[in-house]
Design a protein around this motif. Sequence first.
Motif, PDB file in Angstrom:
ATOM      1  N   LEU A  56      51.213  62.215  35.315  1.00  0.00           N
ATOM      2  CA  LEU A  56      50.855  63.404  35.169  1.00  0.00           C
ATOM      3  C   LEU A  56      50.907  64.520  36.271  1.00  0.00           C
ATOM      4  O   LEU A  56      51.111  65.788  36.009  1.00  0.00           O
ATOM      5  CB  LEU A  56      49.321  63.414  34.589  1.00  0.00           C
ATOM      6  N   VAL A  96      42.294  52.588  36.572  1.00  0.00           N
ATOM      7  CA  VAL A  96      43.669  52.421  35.821  1.00  0.00           C
ATOM      8  C   VAL A  96      44.743  52.999  36.859  1.00  0.00           C
ATOM      9  O   VAL A  96      45.697  52.163  37.028  1.00  0.00           O
ATOM     10  CB  VAL A  96      43.520  53.267  34.511  1.00  0.00           C
ATOM     11  N   GLN A 117      45.121  50.595  39.979  1.00  0.00           N
ATOM     12  CA  GLN A 117      45.850  49.292  39.645  1.00  0.00           C
ATOM     13  C   GLN A 117      47.198  49.391  39.189  1.00  0.00           C
ATOM     14  O   GLN A 117      47.889  48.449  39.466  1.00  0.00           O
ATOM     15  CB  GLN A 117      44.903  48.432  38.660  1.00  0.00           C
ATOM     16  N   GLN A 147      37.045  41.809  41.781  1.00  0.00           N
ATOM     17  CA  GLN A 147      36.189  42.802  41.193  1.00  0.00           C
ATOM     18  C   GLN A 147      35.042  42.365  40.475  1.00  0.00           C
ATOM     19  O   GLN A 147      35.012  41.029  40.063  1.00  0.00           O
ATOM     20  CB  GLN A 147      36.852  43.449  40.027  1.00  0.00           C
ATOM     21  N   ASP A 155      29.750  48.128  31.048  1.00  0.00           N
ATOM     22  CA  ASP A 155      30.455  46.544  30.419  1.00  0.00           C
ATOM     23  C   ASP A 155      31.471  46.080  30.913  1.00  0.00           C
ATOM     24  O   ASP A 155      31.968  45.239  31.052  1.00  0.00           O
ATOM     25  CB  ASP A 155      30.483  46.788  28.892  1.00  0.00           C
ATOM     26  N   GLY A 156      32.379  47.119  31.624  1.00  0.00           N
ATOM     27  CA  GLY A 156      33.745  46.886  32.230  1.00  0.00           C
ATOM     28  C   GLY A 156      33.482  46.003  33.630  1.00  0.00           C
ATOM     29  O   GLY A 156      34.277  45.002  33.549  1.00  0.00           O
ATOM     30  N   SER A 166      32.493  42.411  32.553  1.00  0.00           N
ATOM     31  CA  SER A 166      33.532  41.756  32.031  1.00  0.00           C
ATOM     32  C   SER A 166      34.476  41.263  33.253  1.00  0.00           C
ATOM     33  O   SER A 166      34.930  40.228  33.048  1.00  0.00           O
ATOM     34  CB  SER A 166      34.342  42.413  31.131  1.00  0.00           C
ATOM     35  N   ALA A 167      34.782  42.161  34.129  1.00  0.00           N
ATOM     36  CA  ALA A 167      35.469  41.813  35.185  1.00  0.00           C
ATOM     37  C   ALA A 167      34.914  40.795  35.835  1.00  0.00           C
ATOM     38  O   ALA A 167      35.519  39.745  36.512  1.00  0.00           O
ATOM     39  CB  ALA A 167      35.759  42.860  36.089  1.00  0.00           C
ATOM     40  N   ARG A 209      35.229  37.383  34.332  1.00  0.00           N
ATOM     41  CA  ARG A 209      36.401  36.952  34.426  1.00  0.00           C
ATOM     42  C   ARG A 209      36.770  36.050  35.860  1.00  0.00           C
ATOM     43  O   ARG A 209      37.456  35.342  35.762  1.00  0.00           O
ATOM     44  CB  ARG A 209      37.459  37.968  34.239  1.00  0.00           C
ATOM     45  N   THR A 213      43.519  61.450  29.521  1.00  0.00           N
ATOM     46  CA  THR A 213      43.534  61.636  31.072  1.00  0.00           C
ATOM     47  C   THR A 213      42.558  62.360  31.375  1.00  0.00           C
ATOM     48  O   THR A 213      41.645  63.049  30.913  1.00  0.00           O
ATOM     49  CB  THR A 213      45.061  62.689  30.983  1.00  0.00           C
ATOM     50  N   VAL A 214      42.241  62.325  32.792  1.00  0.00           N
ATOM     51  CA  VAL A 214      41.156  62.821  33.500  1.00  0.00           C
ATOM     52  C   VAL A 214      41.905  63.494  34.686  1.00  0.00           C
ATOM     53  O   VAL A 214      42.662  62.844  35.704  1.00  0.00           O
ATOM     54  CB  VAL A 214      40.373  61.664  34.290  1.00  0.00           C
ATOM     55  N   PRO A 229      33.246  55.906  36.738  1.00  0.00           N
ATOM     56  CA  PRO A 229      33.943  54.630  36.311  1.00  0.00           C
ATOM     57  C   PRO A 229      34.041  54.586  34.784  1.00  0.00           C
ATOM     58  O   PRO A 229      34.582  53.852  34.290  1.00  0.00           O
ATOM     59  CB  PRO A 229      32.601  53.733  36.980  1.00  0.00           C
ATOM     60  N   GLN A 242      37.505  56.254  32.369  1.00  0.00           N
ATOM     61  CA  GLN A 242      38.745  55.574  32.854  1.00  0.00           C
ATOM     62  C   GLN A 242      39.828  55.811  31.564  1.00  0.00           C
ATOM     63  O   GLN A 242      39.220  55.781  30.493  1.00  0.00           O
ATOM     64  CB  GLN A 242      38.658  54.238  33.065  1.00  0.00           C
ATOM     65  N   PRO A 243      40.893  56.091  31.383  1.00  0.00           N
ATOM     66  CA  PRO A 243      41.904  56.189  30.458  1.00  0.00           C
ATOM     67  C   PRO A 243      41.600  54.955  29.574  1.00  0.00           C
ATOM     68  O   PRO A 243      41.613  53.753  30.093  1.00  0.00           O
ATOM     69  CB  PRO A 243      43.339  56.313  31.050  1.00  0.00           C
ATOM     70  N   GLN A 251      31.026  54.552  24.455  1.00  0.00           N
ATOM     71  CA  GLN A 251      31.104  53.724  23.580  1.00  0.00           C
ATOM     72  C   GLN A 251      31.494  52.311  23.905  1.00  0.00           C
ATOM     73  O   GLN A 251      30.657  51.243  23.822  1.00  0.00           O
ATOM     74  CB  GLN A 251      31.505  53.990  21.984  1.00  0.00           C
ATOM     75  N   ARG A 252      32.415  52.171  24.259  1.00  0.00           N
ATOM     76  CA  ARG A 252      33.003  50.814  24.891  1.00  0.00           C
ATOM     77  C   ARG A 252      34.377  51.115  25.909  1.00  0.00           C
ATOM     78  O   ARG A 252      35.052  52.135  25.624  1.00  0.00           O
ATOM     79  CB  ARG A 252      33.468  49.883  23.899  1.00  0.00           C
ATOM     80  N   SER A 253      34.290  50.361  27.049  1.00  0.00           N
ATOM     81  CA  SER A 253      35.307  50.568  28.227  1.00  0.00           C
ATOM     82  C   SER A 253      36.353  49.621  27.814  1.00  0.00           C
ATOM     83  O   SER A 253      36.149  48.498  27.385  1.00  0.00           O
ATOM     84  CB  SER A 253      34.583  50.268  29.410  1.00  0.00           C
ATOM     85  N   ALA A 312      38.394  46.884  31.704  1.00  0.00           N
ATOM     86  CA  ALA A 312      38.279  45.456  32.149  1.00  0.00           C
ATOM     87  C   ALA A 312      39.224  44.810  31.486  1.00  0.00           C
ATOM     88  O   ALA A 312      39.971  44.016  32.313  1.00  0.00           O
ATOM     89  CB  ALA A 312      37.011  44.943  31.696  1.00  0.00           C
ATOM     90  N   ALA A 313      39.693  45.003  30.249  1.00  0.00           N
ATOM     91  CA  ALA A 313      40.828  44.111  29.528  1.00  0.00           C
ATOM     92  C   ALA A 313      42.144  44.844  30.077  1.00  0.00           C
ATOM     93  O   ALA A 313      43.012  44.149  30.067  1.00  0.00           O
ATOM     94  CB  ALA A 313      40.739  44.688  28.043  1.00  0.00           C
ATOM     95  N   LEU A 318      42.785  46.019  33.036  1.00  0.00           N
ATOM     96  CA  LEU A 318      42.998  45.584  34.252  1.00  0.00           C
ATOM     97  C   LEU A 318      43.138  44.064  34.655  1.00  0.00           C
ATOM     98  O   LEU A 318      43.401  43.731  35.799  1.00  0.00           O
ATOM     99  CB  LEU A 318      41.769  46.262  35.430  1.00  0.00           C
ATOM    100  N   SER A 319      42.840  43.506  33.568  1.00  0.00           N
ATOM    101  CA  SER A 319      42.983  41.967  33.514  1.00  0.00           C
ATOM    102  C   SER A 319      44.477  41.343  33.908  1.00  0.00           C
ATOM    103  O   SER A 319      44.698  40.358  34.292  1.00  0.00           O
ATOM    104  CB  SER A 319      42.419  41.530  32.513  1.00  0.00           C
ATOM    105  N   LEU A 363      47.801  46.622  31.510  1.00  0.00           N
ATOM    106  CA  LEU A 363      47.663  47.968  32.006  1.00  0.00           C
ATOM    107  C   LEU A 363      48.864  48.638  31.813  1.00  0.00           C
ATOM    108  O   LEU A 363      48.948  49.976  31.318  1.00  0.00           O
ATOM    109  CB  LEU A 363      47.675  47.406  33.574  1.00  0.00           C
ATOM    110  N   LEU A 382      48.451  50.089  28.258  1.00  0.00           N
ATOM    111  CA  LEU A 382      47.480  51.128  28.186  1.00  0.00           C
ATOM    112  C   LEU A 382      48.146  52.543  28.635  1.00  0.00           C
ATOM    113  O   LEU A 382      48.003  53.478  27.980  1.00  0.00           O
ATOM    114  CB  LEU A 382      46.387  50.627  28.921  1.00  0.00           C
TER     115      LEU A 382
END
Lengths: 197, 244
Positions: free
Chosen positions: A114, A147, A150, A171, A184-185, A188-189, A192, B11-12, B46, B49-50, B74-76, B79-80, B82-83, B88, B91
């Motif tokens: 970007l 994001v 990483q 993390q 929640d992120g 989750s991390a 894991r 984007t941010v 936090p 995040q995109p 609503q939901r992030s 974590a999924a 970045l796993s 990644l 995404l």
Amino acid sequence: MAVADPIEELIALMAKLPGLGPRSARRAVLHLIRKRSLLLHPLADAMQVVAETARECLNCGNVGTADICDICANEARENGELCVVEDVADLWAMERSGVFKGRYHVLGGTLSALDSVGPEDLGIPRLMDRVTTEAISEVILALNATVDGQTTAHYIADQLEGRVRLTSLAQGVPIGGELDYLDDGTISAAMRARKDL
Amino acid sequence: MDWRDTGILLTVRRHGEAAAIIDVFTESHGRHAGVVPGGAGRRLSPLLQPGAQLDVSWRARLEDHIGTYTVEPQRSRAAAALSGRLALAGLNAVTALLAFTLPEREVHPALYARTEPLLDLLGNDDLWPLAYLRWELALLEELGFGLDLTACAVTGATEGLAYVSPRTGRAVSRAGAGDWADRLLPLPPILRGEGDAGDAEIAEAFRTTGHFLEHRVAPALGNKPLPEARARFVDLFSRRSARS
């Protein structure tokens, strides 16, 4: 032509600092003037010295007052481990913790399509050179758990794969953190990355 | 002016000291930017995040102002994402392509309906590449560059289709291709929803969709290069398929 009032000019400059607005800058300047010998003169002297000597370390990208920063010049620090951080502020945070005794490499940002920030802009080729010339055996990718952070970590890992041991920071739940307040992120991390007790 | 919607954060960008300008692909208002006061702060960054699923309220004095967002996560999906490396990269490819190709404030409900479940699959590396391929086909369709793979453009045959014309996006049969075969793009069965969807076949299909994104969509948008994020994802996936 009207000459700008130096005090007003100082207030205007201070107001541009992070965390300060015009009102707080005015308060800070007033405080400095009242504590002239205790604060204003030493501050002006220190700023003068820093303005003349501060520079980026030619080796790692840290900020210091010499071409090679104190960390790179310190022979007592361990060789072989290189911690890659995004920003000088991250390096300082790592140093505050005192847990890492090796060398650092500051990227100065993250890859961003970007903002047209590519590997060359981040000094990643220089990092590759350091891994070879300094006989690095482990690269610790201490980049932010975002994001962008990483994505940059994975890009560097791709470039270094098979050459050195690659590790990244864990993390999960921060010290003093309460699950109820975590997003929640993070939970989750942490799930894991759970470990045996 | 104000409205409330649900959307995917694309984007941010930091704006000033503590605010952020976010770009959200919303269900009923399309890709829409807005300022989030405090968006770059410790509490909200936090969550912003995109890929995050957000409930957004937009407010502005005039319709054409950038306006401000109030966001509720609503939901992030961080974590999924970045796993794993593939998740990644996936995404990044989705968010970069949406930000690159979609005009601002143009509604795309069909594409939105395909994007949300795709992102919910992040982290499932076995299913994701195929889902992503289907999504790219839907993106091309939505942008007016859809592939017509029902019959041969030369002979009209519906059997033996093996190529795609790089110019028209229509299928071409082996017989119809003749001496032009080496100039045509591959048409693996998976592009027609057939076959066993092996990694090598999906990688080949990415070559075909990539051609249209790069040589048809990008020039139509002002000849800017396609975001590198897509190439990075395809490269990573191709290396995985070559290893397996």
